[in-house]
Motif scaffolding. Structure first.
Motif, mmCIF file in Angstrom:
data_model
loop_
_atom_site.group_PDB
_atom_site.id
_atom_site.type_symbol
_atom_site.label_atom_id
_atom_site.label_comp_id
_atom_site.label_asym_id
_atom_site.label_seq_id
_atom_site.Cartn_x
_atom_site.Cartn_y
_atom_site.Cartn_z
ATOM 1 N N THR A 69 0.827 -1.203 0.000
ATOM 2 C CA THR A 69 0.000 0.000 0.000
ATOM 3 C C THR A 69 0.860 1.250 0.000
ATOM 4 O O THR A 69 2.005 1.248 0.456
ATOM 5 C CB THR A 69 -0.936 0.025 1.226
ATOM 6 O OG1 THR A 69 -1.824 1.144 1.131
ATOM 7 C CG2 THR A 69 -0.146 0.140 2.518
ATOM 8 N N ARG A 70 0.263 2.306 -0.535
ATOM 9 C CA ARG A 70 0.850 3.642 -0.453
ATOM 10 C C ARG A 70 -0.282 4.614 -0.194
ATOM 11 O O ARG A 70 -1.370 4.476 -0.762
ATOM 12 C CB ARG A 70 1.570 4.029 -1.742
ATOM 13 C CG ARG A 70 2.257 5.378 -1.667
ATOM 14 C CD ARG A 70 2.596 5.960 -3.016
ATOM 15 N NE ARG A 70 3.228 7.267 -2.888
ATOM 16 C CZ ARG A 70 2.568 8.404 -2.663
ATOM 17 N NH1 ARG A 70 1.257 8.385 -2.518
ATOM 18 N NH2 ARG A 70 3.203 9.556 -2.557
ATOM 19 N N GLY A 71 -0.051 5.591 0.680
ATOM 20 C CA GLY A 71 -1.096 6.554 0.982
ATOM 21 C C GLY A 71 -0.525 7.884 1.379
ATOM 22 O O GLY A 71 0.657 8.179 1.163
ATOM 23 N N PHE A 72 -1.376 8.748 1.969
ATOM 24 C CA PHE A 72 -0.933 10.066 2.398
ATOM 25 C C PHE A 72 0.215 9.971 3.391
ATOM 26 O O PHE A 72 1.181 10.718 3.332
ATOM 27 C CB PHE A 72 -2.101 10.808 3.067
ATOM 28 C CG PHE A 72 -3.052 11.425 2.083
ATOM 29 C CD1 PHE A 72 -2.597 12.174 1.016
ATOM 30 C CD2 PHE A 72 -4.420 11.251 2.229
ATOM 31 C CE1 PHE A 72 -3.469 12.746 0.121
ATOM 32 C CE2 PHE A 72 -5.304 11.821 1.339
ATOM 33 C CZ PHE A 72 -4.832 12.576 0.274
ATOM 34 N N GLN A 76 5.600 3.191 0.186
ATOM 35 C CA GLN A 76 5.259 1.786 -0.044
ATOM 36 C C GLN A 76 5.459 0.984 1.237
ATOM 37 O O GLN A 76 6.514 1.066 1.875
ATOM 38 C CB GLN A 76 6.113 1.209 -1.170
ATOM 39 C CG GLN A 76 5.494 0.041 -1.878
ATOM 40 C CD GLN A 76 4.271 0.428 -2.706
ATOM 41 O OE1 GLN A 76 4.223 1.498 -3.252
ATOM 42 N NE2 GLN A 76 3.293 -0.450 -2.792
ATOM 43 N N ASP A 77 4.433 0.235 1.632
ATOM 44 C CA ASP A 77 4.489 -0.492 2.886
ATOM 45 C C ASP A 77 3.636 -1.745 2.761
ATOM 46 O O ASP A 77 2.843 -1.879 1.829
ATOM 47 C CB ASP A 77 3.966 0.383 4.032
ATOM 48 C CG ASP A 77 4.559 -0.015 5.371
ATOM 49 O OD1 ASP A 77 5.148 -1.113 5.452
ATOM 50 O OD2 ASP A 77 4.424 0.753 6.332
ATOM 51 N N ILE A 78 3.778 -2.663 3.723
ATOM 52 C CA ILE A 78 2.979 -3.883 3.732
ATOM 53 C C ILE A 78 1.686 -3.613 4.481
ATOM 54 O O ILE A 78 1.701 -3.184 5.632
ATOM 55 C CB ILE A 78 3.744 -5.035 4.400
ATOM 56 C CG1 ILE A 78 4.969 -5.415 3.557
ATOM 57 C CG2 ILE A 78 2.843 -6.247 4.574
ATOM 58 C CD1 ILE A 78 5.833 -6.479 4.194
ATOM 59 N N LEU A 79 0.561 -3.860 3.828
ATOM 60 C CA LEU A 79 -0.741 -3.708 4.466
ATOM 61 C C LEU A 79 -1.182 -5.039 5.059
ATOM 62 O O LEU A 79 -1.501 -5.127 6.242
ATOM 63 C CB LEU A 79 -1.772 -3.214 3.442
ATOM 64 C CG LEU A 79 -3.136 -2.846 4.005
ATOM 65 C CD1 LEU A 79 -3.045 -1.572 4.833
ATOM 66 C CD2 LEU A 79 -4.157 -2.681 2.880
ATOM 67 N N ASP A 80 -1.213 -6.094 4.241
ATOM 68 C CA ASP A 80 -1.575 -7.441 4.681
ATOM 69 C C ASP A 80 -0.477 -8.408 4.269
ATOM 70 O O ASP A 80 0.145 -8.246 3.208
ATOM 71 C CB ASP A 80 -2.889 -7.906 4.042
ATOM 72 C CG ASP A 80 -4.092 -7.117 4.529
ATOM 73 O OD1 ASP A 80 -4.145 -6.806 5.724
ATOM 74 O OD2 ASP A 80 -4.975 -6.817 3.711
ATOM 75 N N ALA A 81 -0.283 -9.439 5.072
ATOM 76 C CA ALA A 81 0.625 -10.537 4.730
ATOM 77 C C ALA A 81 0.241 -11.729 5.591
ATOM 78 O O ALA A 81 0.549 -11.752 6.780
ATOM 79 C CB ALA A 81 2.079 -10.148 4.950
ATOM 80 N N TYR A 82 -0.472 -12.701 5.022
ATOM 81 C CA TYR A 82 -0.935 -13.819 5.843
ATOM 82 C C TYR A 82 -1.158 -15.080 5.014
ATOM 83 O O TYR A 82 -1.255 -15.034 3.777
ATOM 84 C CB TYR A 82 -2.218 -13.445 6.594
ATOM 85 C CG TYR A 82 -3.415 -13.113 5.747
ATOM 86 C CD1 TYR A 82 -4.265 -14.107 5.265
ATOM 87 C CD2 TYR A 82 -3.738 -11.789 5.442
ATOM 88 C CE1 TYR A 82 -5.381 -13.800 4.503
ATOM 89 C CE2 TYR A 82 -4.855 -11.473 4.689
ATOM 90 C CZ TYR A 82 -5.674 -12.474 4.236
ATOM 91 O OH TYR A 82 -6.780 -12.172 3.481
ATOM 92 N N LEU A 83 -1.224 -16.197 5.749
ATOM 93 C CA LEU A 83 -1.562 -17.503 5.187
ATOM 94 C C LEU A 83 -2.873 -17.969 5.806
ATOM 95 O O LEU A 83 -3.113 -17.747 6.995
ATOM 96 C CB LEU A 83 -0.478 -18.526 5.484
ATOM 97 C CG LEU A 83 0.871 -18.356 4.783
ATOM 98 C CD1 LEU A 83 1.879 -19.348 5.355
ATOM 99 C CD2 LEU A 83 0.736 -18.534 3.277
ATOM 100 N N THR A 84 -3.705 -18.616 5.002
ATOM 101 C CA THR A 84 -4.947 -19.212 5.482
ATOM 102 C C THR A 84 -4.906 -20.708 5.197
ATOM 103 O O THR A 84 -4.674 -21.116 4.056
ATOM 104 C CB THR A 84 -6.177 -18.592 4.802
ATOM 105 O OG1 THR A 84 -6.199 -17.188 5.070
ATOM 106 C CG2 THR A 84 -7.465 -19.220 5.320
ATOM 107 N N PHE A 85 -5.109 -21.514 6.230
ATOM 108 C CA PHE A 85 -5.118 -22.970 6.106
ATOM 109 C C PHE A 85 -6.563 -23.454 6.222
ATOM 110 O O PHE A 85 -7.186 -23.294 7.280
ATOM 111 C CB PHE A 85 -4.258 -23.617 7.189
ATOM 112 C CG PHE A 85 -2.818 -23.169 7.163
ATOM 113 C CD1 PHE A 85 -1.880 -23.867 6.432
ATOM 114 C CD2 PHE A 85 -2.424 -22.038 7.862
ATOM 115 C CE1 PHE A 85 -0.558 -23.459 6.400
ATOM 116 C CE2 PHE A 85 -1.103 -21.614 7.833
ATOM 117 C CZ PHE A 85 -0.172 -22.326 7.096
ATOM 118 N N ARG A 86 -7.093 -24.039 5.161
ATOM 119 C CA ARG A 86 -8.459 -24.548 5.178
ATOM 120 C C ARG A 86 -8.462 -25.954 5.774
ATOM 121 O O ARG A 86 -8.165 -26.931 5.094
ATOM 122 C CB ARG A 86 -9.045 -24.559 3.768
ATOM 123 C CG ARG A 86 -9.281 -23.161 3.209
ATOM 124 C CD ARG A 86 -9.926 -23.198 1.832
ATOM 125 N NE ARG A 86 -10.310 -21.869 1.413
ATOM 126 C CZ ARG A 86 -11.488 -21.305 1.684
ATOM 127 N NH1 ARG A 86 -12.382 -21.989 2.381
ATOM 128 N NH2 ARG A 86 -11.768 -20.096 1.276
#
Length: 204
Positions: A69-72, A76-86
């Motif tokens: 993400t980039r904003g006001f 540039q930065d990490i907004l989300d970073a995840y794993l989902t195990f079903r």
């Protein structure tokens, strides 16, 4: 492999075990002020939000998501970073990483790109817990009429790190009793639920 467009670019193996998706969300504003002499404020274009989404499956039971993400405020930065195990399809999943915590329907269930106005409500912005590092068990039952989530997270709202040793326990429940009702169709979008956060906040 297969490549196609579906709300973004999607690359998939023939057996659909591996998928890679790329999406982009860009918000462009023009601000025009009718009053002059406002100090540092001036008319002009801006990009208050630009997000690059990378998501998909490593195998069918394991999904990933990374959002830049980039904003006001941020470059540039990490907004989300995840794993989902079903673990058991949609009924039981485990998620670990940095993501929107299950506190309030708006934060947990709604993505801002689907809003009419792409901004969160004042309540969510001021009181919502936003994103944290942690892990949760989550799922949907009774033909998607009941959603639940419970997890352990660092604690500070919209954070990358914790400021004390204690962790927060956050839980969420939501029920749509008449989602498939023919007799009470006017109540199909009625949601009944709540969320709770228990922890020790000691933020700078």
């Amino acid at each position: 492999g297969n490549v196609f467009l579906e709300n973004g670019v999607v690359i998939s193996s023939d057996d659909e075990e591996f998928t890679f998706e790329f999406h982009n969300e860009t918000q462009v504003d023009y601000r025009l002020y009718t009053m002059g002499h406002l100090g540092q404020t001036s008319n002009g274009f801006s990009i208050p939000r630009e997000r690059l989404y990378f998501q998909g499956r490593l195998t069918k039971p394991i999904e990933y998501r990374v959002v830049l993400t980039r904003g006001f405020i941020t470059q540039q930065d990490i907004l989300d970073a995840y794993l989902t195990f079903r673990i058991a399809d949609d009924r039981l999943q485990a998620r670990i990483g940095r993501y929107r915590v299950p506190f309030s329907y708006e934060w947990w269930m709604e993505m801002n790109q689907y809003f009419i106005n792409p901004e969160r409500s004042l309540f969510a912005v001021n009181f919502g817990l936003n994103r944290m590092f942690g892990g949760a068990l989550t799922g949907k039952l009774w033909e998607d009429r009941f959603d639940y989530a419970v997890g352990i997270f660092n604690g500070p709202r919209n954070s990358f790190e914790d400021y004390n040793n204690s962790k927060d326990v956050i839980a969420y429940l939501n029920l749509r009793p008449w989602a498939d009702s023919k007799e009470f169709e006017f109540l199909k979008y009625l949601n009944i639920g709540g969320s709770v956060d228990y922890g020790n906040q000691d933020n700078p």
